[in-house]
Design an enzyme around this catalytic site. Sequence first.
Site, mmCIF file in Angstrom:
data_model
loop_
_atom_site.group_PDB
_atom_site.id
_atom_site.type_symbol
_atom_site.label_atom_id
_atom_site.label_comp_id
_atom_site.label_asym_id
_atom_site.label_seq_id
_atom_site.Cartn_x
_atom_site.Cartn_y
_atom_site.Cartn_z
ATOM 1 C CG ASP A 20 -2.014 -1.032 1.119
ATOM 2 O OD1 ASP A 20 -2.211 -1.550 0.009
ATOM 3 O OD2 ASP A 20 -2.638 -1.335 2.148
ATOM 4 C CD GLU A 71 -5.093 -27.394 -19.747
ATOM 5 O OE1 GLU A 71 -6.010 -26.556 -19.617
ATOM 6 O OE2 GLU A 71 -4.406 -27.490 -20.771
ATOM 7 C CE LYS A 88 -16.049 -28.705 -18.521
ATOM 8 N NZ LYS A 88 -16.523 -27.396 -18.287
ATOM 9 C CE LYS A 136 -7.546 -27.520 -22.915
ATOM 10 N NZ LYS A 136 -7.100 -26.288 -22.275
ATOM 11 C CB CYS A 180 -43.147 -9.395 7.880
ATOM 12 S SG CYS A 180 -44.057 -8.814 9.305
ATOM 13 C CB CYS A 227 -41.987 -8.099 12.423
ATOM 14 S SG CYS A 227 -41.804 -9.893 12.408
HETATM 15 S S1 IVH Z 1 -10.377 -25.626 -23.154
HETATM 16 C C1 IVH Z 1 -12.480 -25.050 -27.501
HETATM 17 N N1 IVH Z 1 -9.564 -25.857 -20.676
HETATM 18 O O1 IVH Z 1 -15.134 -25.505 -20.012
HETATM 19 C C2 IVH Z 1 -12.855 -24.781 -26.075
HETATM 20 N N2 IVH Z 1 -11.811 -25.196 -21.061
HETATM 21 O O2 IVH Z 1 -17.123 -27.179 -21.322
HETATM 22 C C3 IVH Z 1 -11.882 -25.467 -25.203
HETATM 23 N N3 IVH Z 1 -13.096 -24.762 -19.038
HETATM 24 O O3 IVH Z 1 -15.992 -23.193 -22.513
HETATM 25 C C4 IVH Z 1 -11.854 -24.951 -23.850
HETATM 26 N N4 IVH Z 1 -11.472 -25.202 -17.629
HETATM 27 O O4 IVH Z 1 -15.202 -22.284 -20.231
HETATM 28 C C5 IVH Z 1 -10.598 -25.561 -21.486
HETATM 29 N N5 IVH Z 1 -8.697 -26.102 -18.538
HETATM 30 C C6 IVH Z 1 -9.716 -25.789 -19.345
HETATM 31 C C7 IVH Z 1 -10.976 -25.393 -18.858
HETATM 32 C C8 IVH Z 1 -12.009 -25.116 -19.757
HETATM 33 C C9 IVH Z 1 -12.727 -24.818 -17.764
HETATM 34 C C10 IVH Z 1 -14.442 -24.382 -19.534
HETATM 35 C C11 IVH Z 1 -14.446 -23.389 -20.671
HETATM 36 C C12 IVH Z 1 -15.171 -24.070 -21.795
HETATM 37 C C13 IVH Z 1 -15.980 -25.095 -21.061
HETATM 38 C C14 IVH Z 1 -16.323 -26.261 -21.982
#
Ligand code: IVH
Length: 683
Positions: free
Chosen positions: A42, A118, A120, A306, A443, A448
């Site tokens: 800060d 990765e 999700k 992926k 209410c 109350c």
């Molecule tokens: S790759 C071509 N990686 O999940 C789209 N998506 O169900 C490929 N999401 O729309 C997305 N974590 O909002 C990717 N590690 C990750 C992710 C991820 C969350 C979400 C993203 C996507 C949705 C698809």
Amino acid sequence: MAETAAAPNITRKMEKLRDQLRRHEHLYYVLDAPEISDAEYDALMNELKKLEAAHPDLITPDSPTQRVGGKPAEGFRKAQHSRPMLSLDNAYTAEELRDWDRRVHELAGKLAVEYTAELKLDGLSVALLYQAAGEGGARLAMGLTRGDGQTGEDVTSNIRTMRSVPLSISKEQLRKARVPQGQAFEVRGECVMPEAAFERTNAEREREGLPAFVNPRNSAAGTVRTLDPSIVATRGLVFFAYFLLIDGEYFAAGQTATLDALTALGFRVNPHRGRVRSVDEMMKFIDDAESRRARLGYEIDGVVLKVDSHAAQQRLGYTGRAPRWAIAYKFTAQSAVTQLEGIMITVGRSGKLTPTAMLRPAFVGGVTISRATLHNADFIERMGLKIGDWVKIERGGDVIPKVAEVIEDKEHPRGKLRFSFPSECPECGSPVVREEGEADWRCVNLDCPAKLRESLLHFASRGVMNIEGLGDAAVAQLLERGMVKSVADLYALTVDQLSGLERFAEKSAQTLFSEIQNSKKAGLARVIMGLGIRFVGERTAELLAAEFGSIDALMDAPAEELERVEEVGPRISRAVLDFFLRPANRDLVQKLKKAGVAMTAEKKQRTSQLASLTFVLTGTLPNLTRDEAKEKIEAAGGKVAGSVSKKTSYVVAGEEAGSKLDKAHELKIRVIDEAGLMKLLAG
Ligand code: IVH
């Protein structure tokens, strides 16, 4: 002039401070490894702010002070994505992953296939566009929501407030990441709201009388689409990056290299990532992720796999809606089927009636659940809930369980008892009303007992008057015995009276007495919060206290004075006016004052807040004439000049602004509208 002579030095000093601040933001918000205390941070920030206030012409848009800037005047602009933001196909079982893996190998032919795994993340996807900037670096130019996948909403001003999003990237970082200099690129990823931030947001909304967000994802999505960036800045959103696109094409070195490059660029990349070759290895990663799930601090709903190599990705290509080279393995929701035994209605501080499902206890994801939220009357109606129904309840992460659906089959016959939402307050029997456009029943009884009880609990709570020891049990007794009829009566309680309460020995009575007495010094902002004015939470209360300096000034402030305060619009000013229009509330304030509760605060210095700033006016402003605007600026100590030059601090532009606006853009002078000017004037 001395000013010019001093400039190079000052510029250097400012750039140094900015670099330091950027480094510490990265350490704190991206790497989770701070090196200095918040106070030291800060102090650096304040030093920079001071320099920038004295030299507004030297402010750069990527300065750490500039995260909260102007807000979009009306809604968000739409913009086209460089390449569609697609969705992912889902898999729910190892079998489905096996099918996918087989197809990938078939289509990839001779190309070797490995996968990245990765988490999700359960948030919303956004795209960040970076443009080449001075000295071989890059600068954040735009942030877009996914929208319909083709076009998104331009939420740049909100994205900028997120500290895990770099506003600028240096030449050195680009070099390390092997991203070509002088070229635009795009980073895509997920914006999430950590669970702690979600709880905080909902607690605040509750205090302000706003409906709670259902889960962190909705909360993140709602926040990113909030029109006021200063609110977004307080919400603690985090951006995790997972894609890098150059020229609309995925980073050519593959997905593992993408994640490494994003890290080198200063983005936050989720550390739970892996490289897998077979379905067995995928399942191992998935099991591991599931076991960590509850401790992550943010919500995930699966694992994304992926294909790593870019060449193989290109070979595999896309279906209409998703890449063939990636798939989402979704965790099955933690759910259970149980019976609805009843619906309980509680009355809150504002008189709002909240329904809760009383369930036959069921075990869901490691905990026993016997209650679930039902939101409001409409929700019950929409579900068509009857008492005795079998319902599926779901729990995601640490969030409050919810009723997902009504189950109906041979083993689960429908319940018989229709539930009708009460037309009378369950606490006092007064009628309940529902105002047009609102979801909640309230209410009507100002006195109350439930409202009084909840008001006392709110007044005493942590973060408000902070009276430790004044919880449910003590409040219930005080009310039962008629010892308090308003929060002001708390201050008349004696040690003797308190020690007469059940389970209150002499010592705890003495402690509670001191706690109550000490709370008199809590300060004006806390008192304003404690009054329980609708929509007025911690931050608004602090801003009001700083603006008005005393409860008397606040009580008599007209709407336009209230709305001069940052973040206060017509809705909040109406609520404040309504509150102080009621004689009972004005009485309460007088009683608190008499009891010795401190009701003043240091007033923000508002003289000459525009001193040393030069403005240029152009175009037609919506409300002020040019003379009025000039008068206001000068009254606040600012100067108004006729033409734009390097010395101009701000250009105030209205409709049909002309060449002065172009000149401002050319010289990179900050442009504000009338609302922006009013904010500056308000200080
Ligand atoms: S790759 C071509 N990686 O999940 C789209 N998506 O169900 C490929 N999401 O729309 C997305 N974590 O909002 C990717 N590690 C990750 C992710 C991820 C969350 C979400 C993203 C996507 C949705 C698809």
